[in-house]
Design a protein around this motif. Structure first.
Motif, mmCIF file in Angstrom:
data_model
loop_
_atom_site.group_PDB
_atom_site.id
_atom_site.type_symbol
_atom_site.label_atom_id
_atom_site.label_comp_id
_atom_site.label_asym_id
_atom_site.label_seq_id
_atom_site.Cartn_x
_atom_site.Cartn_y
_atom_site.Cartn_z
ATOM 1 N N GLN A 185 2.126 -0.525 0.800
ATOM 2 C CA GLN A 185 2.741 -0.414 1.913
ATOM 3 C C GLN A 185 3.684 -0.890 1.973
ATOM 4 O OE1 GLN A 185 -0.271 -1.590 4.840
ATOM 5 N NE2 GLN A 185 1.437 -1.757 6.896
ATOM 6 N N SER A 218 8.793 -5.049 -0.605
ATOM 7 C CA SER A 218 9.662 -4.644 -1.763
ATOM 8 C C SER A 218 10.785 -4.764 -1.942
ATOM 9 C CB SER A 218 9.849 -2.607 -1.369
ATOM 10 O OG SER A 218 11.503 -2.969 -0.843
ATOM 11 N N VAL A 230 7.562 0.032 1.600
ATOM 12 C CA VAL A 230 7.744 0.989 3.029
ATOM 13 C C VAL A 230 8.209 0.325 4.051
ATOM 14 C CG1 VAL A 230 6.970 2.962 5.112
ATOM 15 C CG2 VAL A 230 5.528 3.315 2.625
ATOM 16 N N GLU A 231 8.085 -1.137 4.282
ATOM 17 C CA GLU A 231 7.036 -1.863 5.379
ATOM 18 C C GLU A 231 6.579 -2.796 5.471
ATOM 19 O OE1 GLU A 231 5.415 -1.084 8.730
ATOM 20 O OE2 GLU A 231 3.505 -0.517 7.971
#
Length: 85
Positions: A20, A40, A23-24
């Motif tokens: 997750q 990330s 992505v965010e």
């Protein structure tokens, strides 16, 4: 938009939140309060590039100091008291 999860949930399902975070950002809470954020690697590097560096005056060269002393704000970027509410 970021997602908030408990530290215990991250511990049990780390792979899910790792995916997750690609992505965010994932906000990890401990005792109901934000503790850390999983990002990330790309987002982390982007934020690091935006970091500013602070230097002591003693670390500046004579040329740097001279450039600062002669620097002027361009008129189009100056604010005027009549521009203020």
């Amino acid at each position: 938009m970021s997602h908030s999860v408990t530290a215990g949930d991250v511990q049990k399902n780390f792979g899910r939140y790792q995916d997750q975070a690609l992505v965010e950002p994932v906000i990890v809470t401990k005792y109901g309060r934000p503790s850390v954020v999983i990002l990330s690697a790309g987002e982390y590097e982007r934020l690091r590039r935006l970091d500013r560096q602070a230097l002591a005056v003693t670390e500046l060269s004579e040329d740097d100091i001279a450039a600062i002393e002669t620097a002027r704000i361009p008129d189009e970027h100056r604010y005027r008291s009549d521009d203020l509410p």
